[in-house]
Design a protein around this motif. Sequence first.
Motif, PDB file in Angstrom:
ATOM      1  N   LEU A   1      32.476  47.065  36.199  1.00 16.95           N
ATOM      2  CA  LEU A   1      32.911  45.911  36.802  1.00 16.95           C
ATOM      3  C   LEU A   1      33.963  45.705  37.418  1.00 16.95           C
ATOM      4  N   ASP A   2      34.899  46.715  37.312  1.00 12.94           N
ATOM      5  CA  ASP A   2      36.271  46.804  38.142  1.00 12.94           C
ATOM      6  C   ASP A   2      36.025  46.520  39.458  1.00 12.94           C
ATOM      7  N   VAL A   3      34.993  47.076  40.181  1.00 16.28           N
ATOM      8  CA  VAL A   3      35.029  46.901  41.338  1.00 16.28           C
ATOM      9  C   VAL A   3      35.080  45.505  42.115  1.00 16.28           C
ATOM     10  N   PHE A   4      34.534  44.570  41.180  1.00 18.45           N
ATOM     11  CA  PHE A   4      34.737  43.073  41.582  1.00 18.45           C
ATOM     12  C   PHE A   4      36.288  42.567  41.478  1.00 18.45           C
ATOM     13  N   PHE A   5      37.213  43.384  41.401  1.00 20.57           N
ATOM     14  CA  PHE A   5      38.512  42.971  41.468  1.00 20.57           C
ATOM     15  C   PHE A   5      39.157  43.121  43.013  1.00 20.57           C
ATOM     16  N   THR A   6      38.086  43.638  43.866  1.00 23.93           N
ATOM     17  CA  THR A   6      38.651  43.839  45.142  1.00 23.93           C
ATOM     18  C   THR A   6      38.819  42.604  45.933  1.00 23.93           C
ATOM     19  N   LYS A   7      40.218  42.777  46.483  1.00 25.55           N
ATOM     20  CA  LYS A   7      40.855  41.684  47.186  1.00 25.55           C
ATOM     21  C   LYS A   7      40.485  41.349  48.295  1.00 25.55           C
ATOM     22  N   ASN A   8      40.261  40.093  48.894  1.00 24.01           N
ATOM     23  CA  ASN A   8      39.809  39.758  49.959  1.00 24.01           C
ATOM     24  C   ASN A   8      41.286  39.621  50.911  1.00 24.01           C
ATOM     25  N   ALA A   9      41.404  40.871  51.807  1.00 19.02           N
ATOM     26  CA  ALA A   9      42.626  40.878  52.438  1.00 19.02           C
ATOM     27  C   ALA A   9      43.071  39.721  53.355  1.00 19.02           C
ATOM     28  N   THR A  10      42.068  38.932  53.931  1.00 19.25           N
ATOM     29  CA  THR A  10      42.289  37.853  54.967  1.00 19.25           C
ATOM     30  C   THR A  10      43.135  36.799  53.903  1.00 19.25           C
ATOM     31  N   TYR A  11      42.626  36.505  52.617  1.00 19.77           N
ATOM     32  CA  TYR A  11      43.171  35.323  52.090  1.00 19.77           C
ATOM     33  C   TYR A  11      44.020  36.025  50.971  1.00 19.77           C
ATOM     34  N   ASP A  12      44.189  37.220  50.617  1.00 20.28           N
ATOM     35  CA  ASP A  12      45.007  37.750  49.779  1.00 20.28           C
ATOM     36  C   ASP A  12      44.598  37.243  48.281  1.00 20.28           C
ATOM     37  N   ARG A  13      43.299  37.522  48.153  1.00 20.52           N
ATOM     38  CA  ARG A  13      42.719  36.780  46.719  1.00 20.52           C
ATOM     39  C   ARG A  13      41.689  37.441  46.521  1.00 20.52           C
ATOM     40  N   GLY A  14      40.975  37.283  45.268  1.00 24.13           N
ATOM     41  CA  GLY A  14      39.573  37.576  45.212  1.00 24.13           C
ATOM     42  C   GLY A  14      38.500  37.124  45.928  1.00 24.13           C
ATOM     43  N   PHE A  15      37.548  37.813  45.884  1.00 24.66           N
ATOM     44  CA  PHE A  15      36.235  37.254  46.825  1.00 24.66           C
ATOM     45  C   PHE A  15      35.649  36.274  45.915  1.00 24.66           C
ATOM     46  N   THR A  16      35.641  34.921  46.273  1.00 22.40           N
ATOM     47  CA  THR A  16      34.788  33.828  45.576  1.00 22.40           C
ATOM     48  C   THR A  16      33.435  33.994  45.288  1.00 22.40           C
ATOM     49  N   GLU A  17      32.832  34.970  46.196  1.00 22.95           N
ATOM     50  CA  GLU A  17      31.188  35.196  45.951  1.00 22.95           C
ATOM     51  C   GLU A  17      31.040  35.921  44.706  1.00 22.95           C
TER      52      GLU A  17
END
Length: 446
Positions: free
Chosen positions: A82-98
């Motif tokens: 499940l570590d793949v879900f720690f991928t960061k959203n570069a646009t907002y500098d945070r995790g992906f809400t979805e």
Amino acid sequence: MIRENAAVLHREMAWFQQVVDMRMKKYFGEDGAADLPDEPSPPPLHDNSAVYTQLVQHYNMNATERLVLLLALMPHICPQLLDVFFTKNATYDRGFTEFGGIKGQHHGGFLPTGETAAFLVAGNNLEQRFRLIELFGPDHFFARHSILKLVPANADEPLLAGALSLYPEYLSYFTLGTAHKPDYSITFPAKRIETGLEWTDLVLEDHTMEEVEEIRAWIEHGDTLMNDWGMHRKIKPGYRSLFYGPPGTGKSLTACLLGKTFNMDVYRIDLSMIVSKYIGETEKNLAQVFDRAANQHWILFFDEADALFGKRTQTSSSNDRYANQEVAYLLQRIEDFPGMIVLATNLKANIDEAFGRRFQSMIYFSMPGPEQRLRLWQQAFPANVQLEPRLNLEEIARRHEMAGGAIINISRYSCLMALKRGSTTILQQDVLAGIRKEFGKEGKTV
């Protein structure tokens, strides 16, 4: 069993990894993603004794249900997937809400939520997302049979924000292949009780034993009565019994023996942790016990039950109203509980009369008569001790009215006195001293 469970889940994990990889590639529009299947086909489950296989086949689970079940299981058996879900959203500098997910207090990995399941199953497909919500409804077998659940999110937060949680019983089944036996805790204020005694050690009046036999008949034949004979259409599931009578007359022992005979765990509810002075907390605490026990082969034993199920009072204040609401709530939960419940109390008069209609049996455990007391005295001492010749158990049984619990206390005291002397002989003076001690507890004299 552990080997077979591990082999099956290893293949399921490989499929789960394929689904995650496929969903990520499609979502981020990687090269060649359009040619990928919507969802890799799950591996065939061959007929074997692994619990996971049995469960999937029993409920005829589809691929979506298997995927959600694996997602709930993954933090426990392979959290790194499940570590793949720690991928960061570069646009907002945070995790992906979805991607959903929450961070645990001690667990360093990703804990999935309903949103995580929606991403894996549906992506951007709203219809599939809506159909997923049905899996977390009260009528789905996940909830109905306490397999997994969405932990309710905070008020006013989205439904799928709740953590995806596998019930401990099924985690134990899927890994060790054995039933989970919960430990006493704040969230489960109940303790498993057992006995090394047998039915021959239980001394009851004949009519009391006949009523206990009715409970044994229900445990043995209740499923046949409800399902094969169709009585589930006419009566509510479960069995509720009230044991009442003086302390030490065999109420707890009877509950333990019923559990021992039919391989049912007996859990004594700790009322000191159930009852709360704060409004609504008592119902919440009791709900935790009932929810955990709903689909288990357990006996719930409420000792000194009048502390929780006492008579309702006149509503002269707001506190009285809330206390009465608590009793009404408890009545409803007991009536709807599908398992075996035993309430024990020293004074039947303290129990709310409305409970009478909810009980299938109300059994009075009376103080033993002279014949029963003699049997109790004869069974009370270890086989490797001798009784002093002048120690007349028949005379003691005739003269001193007491319950079996008190007789065992006297036996313990007398045996300790013999050990203190370096002897294996039980003296009359020690037995009489023990009797005086027991009567002294109640303010009586010999």
